[in-house]
Scaffold this motif. Structure first.
Motif, PDB file in Angstrom:
ATOM      1  N   TYR A 152       0.838  -1.202   0.000  1.00 57.49           N
ATOM      2  CA  TYR A 152       0.000   0.000   0.000  1.00 57.49           C
ATOM      3  C   TYR A 152       0.872   1.251   0.000  1.00 57.49           C
ATOM      4  N   ILE A 153       1.934   1.226   0.802  1.00 58.50           N
ATOM      5  CA  ILE A 153       2.834   2.384   0.878  1.00 58.50           C
ATOM      6  C   ILE A 153       3.521   2.606  -0.469  1.00 58.50           C
ATOM      7  N   ARG A 154       4.068   1.530  -1.053  1.00 59.74           N
ATOM      8  CA  ARG A 154       4.756   1.657  -2.344  1.00 59.74           C
ATOM      9  C   ARG A 154       3.834   2.167  -3.440  1.00 59.74           C
ATOM     10  N   LYS A 155       2.570   1.805  -3.398  1.00 63.64           N
ATOM     11  CA  LYS A 155       1.601   2.237  -4.406  1.00 63.64           C
ATOM     12  C   LYS A 155       1.054   3.636  -4.134  1.00 63.64           C
ATOM     13  N   CYS A 160      -1.132   9.948   4.063  1.00 57.31           N
ATOM     14  CA  CYS A 160      -1.163  10.663   5.344  1.00 57.31           C
ATOM     15  C   CYS A 160       0.127  10.419   6.130  1.00 57.31           C
ATOM     16  N   GLY A 161       0.830  11.497   6.481  1.00 62.59           N
ATOM     17  CA  GLY A 161       2.094  11.377   7.193  1.00 62.59           C
ATOM     18  C   GLY A 161       1.970  10.722   8.553  1.00 62.59           C
ATOM     19  N   ILE A 162       0.910  11.045   9.288  1.00 61.61           N
ATOM     20  CA  ILE A 162       0.721  10.438  10.609  1.00 61.61           C
ATOM     21  C   ILE A 162       0.469   8.945  10.463  1.00 61.61           C
ATOM     22  N   THR A 163      -0.338   8.562   9.482  1.00 54.33           N
ATOM     23  CA  THR A 163      -0.593   7.143   9.253  1.00 54.33           C
ATOM     24  C   THR A 163       0.680   6.424   8.828  1.00 54.33           C
ATOM     25  N   LEU A 164       1.454   7.026   7.947  1.00 53.27           N
ATOM     26  CA  LEU A 164       2.732   6.419   7.542  1.00 53.27           C
ATOM     27  C   LEU A 164       3.665   6.230   8.738  1.00 53.27           C
ATOM     28  N   ALA A 165       3.792   7.270   9.555  1.00 53.60           N
ATOM     29  CA  ALA A 165       4.658   7.174  10.738  1.00 53.60           C
ATOM     30  C   ALA A 165       4.169   6.086  11.686  1.00 53.60           C
ATOM     31  N   ALA A 166       2.856   6.030  11.894  1.00 48.64           N
ATOM     32  CA  ALA A 166       2.295   5.058  12.824  1.00 48.64           C
ATOM     33  C   ALA A 166       2.494   3.626  12.326  1.00 48.64           C
ATOM     34  N   LEU A 167       2.144   3.382  11.071  1.00 51.79           N
ATOM     35  CA  LEU A 167       2.227   2.020  10.549  1.00 51.79           C
ATOM     36  C   LEU A 167       3.666   1.538  10.401  1.00 51.79           C
ATOM     37  N   THR A 168       4.553   2.388   9.916  1.00 54.17           N
ATOM     38  CA  THR A 168       5.946   1.952   9.777  1.00 54.17           C
ATOM     39  C   THR A 168       6.595   1.746  11.139  1.00 54.17           C
ATOM     40  N   THR A 169       6.251   2.570  12.108  1.00 51.27           N
ATOM     41  CA  THR A 169       6.774   2.362  13.471  1.00 51.27           C
ATOM     42  C   THR A 169       6.241   1.066  14.031  1.00 51.27           C
ATOM     43  N   TYR A 170       4.944   0.835  13.895  1.00 50.79           N
ATOM     44  CA  TYR A 170       4.352  -0.394  14.405  1.00 50.79           C
ATOM     45  C   TYR A 170       5.010  -1.622  13.769  1.00 50.79           C
TER      46      TYR A 170
END
Length: 176
Positions: A152-155, A160-170
């Protein structure tokens, strides 16, 4: 240690949601200038709600960027509300799921060069369905397998920056 010096602040705009200030700042090398700062009176929260190796995401449109994308539930803390309480409330209001448990994941400053804003991100688990999602918040919600998040990230499906930060951190912390 060298840091910027703030000599003063002039408020340009103020509402219950935010203020815009011009700060009179001086950098360590001596240059002095006015710098715009967006200040939000309350922190926000976000929740990575996980159930059986799936994460709950909301498909929504953001008018400011005119972009569609997947996001985790998020919102601001109200006056005298703890970040934990706000995280649970916002998740239930937006998605119709109430986390049974939440734990702190990370605290970020998403625009720290321009804003004083803080976002407390939590991991939620043991979800209980309490109602339907808010159609004003999302066109749809889905449980997405965690192993699909990198795709999903690559595509570009998670802008959303907050969502990206949250999911990649998780994802990073759960594998270490």
């Amino acid at each position: 240690m060298t840091q910027w010096t703030v000599h003063g602040t002039r408020r340009i705009y103020e509402s219950e949601w935010m203020s815009v200030d011009l700060d009179d700042v001086e950098v360590p090398q001596g240059e002095r200038f006015e710098h715009h700062v967006l200040r939000l009176p309350y922190p926000s929260t976000a929740v990575v709600l996980v159930h059986q190796d799936n994460v709950l995401l909301m498909w929504r449109h953001r008018f400011a960027t005119d972009a569609w994308g997947w996001e985790i539930p998020a919102g601001r803390c109200e006056a005298n509300e703890t970040p934990e309480t706000a995280a649970i409330r916002e998740t239930e209001e937006e998605t119709g799921y109430r986390p049974g448990r939440i734990e702190p994941l990370v605290t970020i400053h998403p625009l720290n060069g321009l804003s004083s804003h803080t976002t407390h991100i939590f991991t939620g688990s043991d979800p209980v369905k309490t109602g339907e999602h808010d159609p004003a918040e999302a066109q749809k919600i889905e449980w997405v397998p965690l192993n699909e998040i990198p795709t999903y990230i690559r595509k570009g499906l998670i802008p959303c920056g907050i969502t990206l930060a949250a999911l990649t951190t998780y994802l990073t912390l759960r594998t270490t």
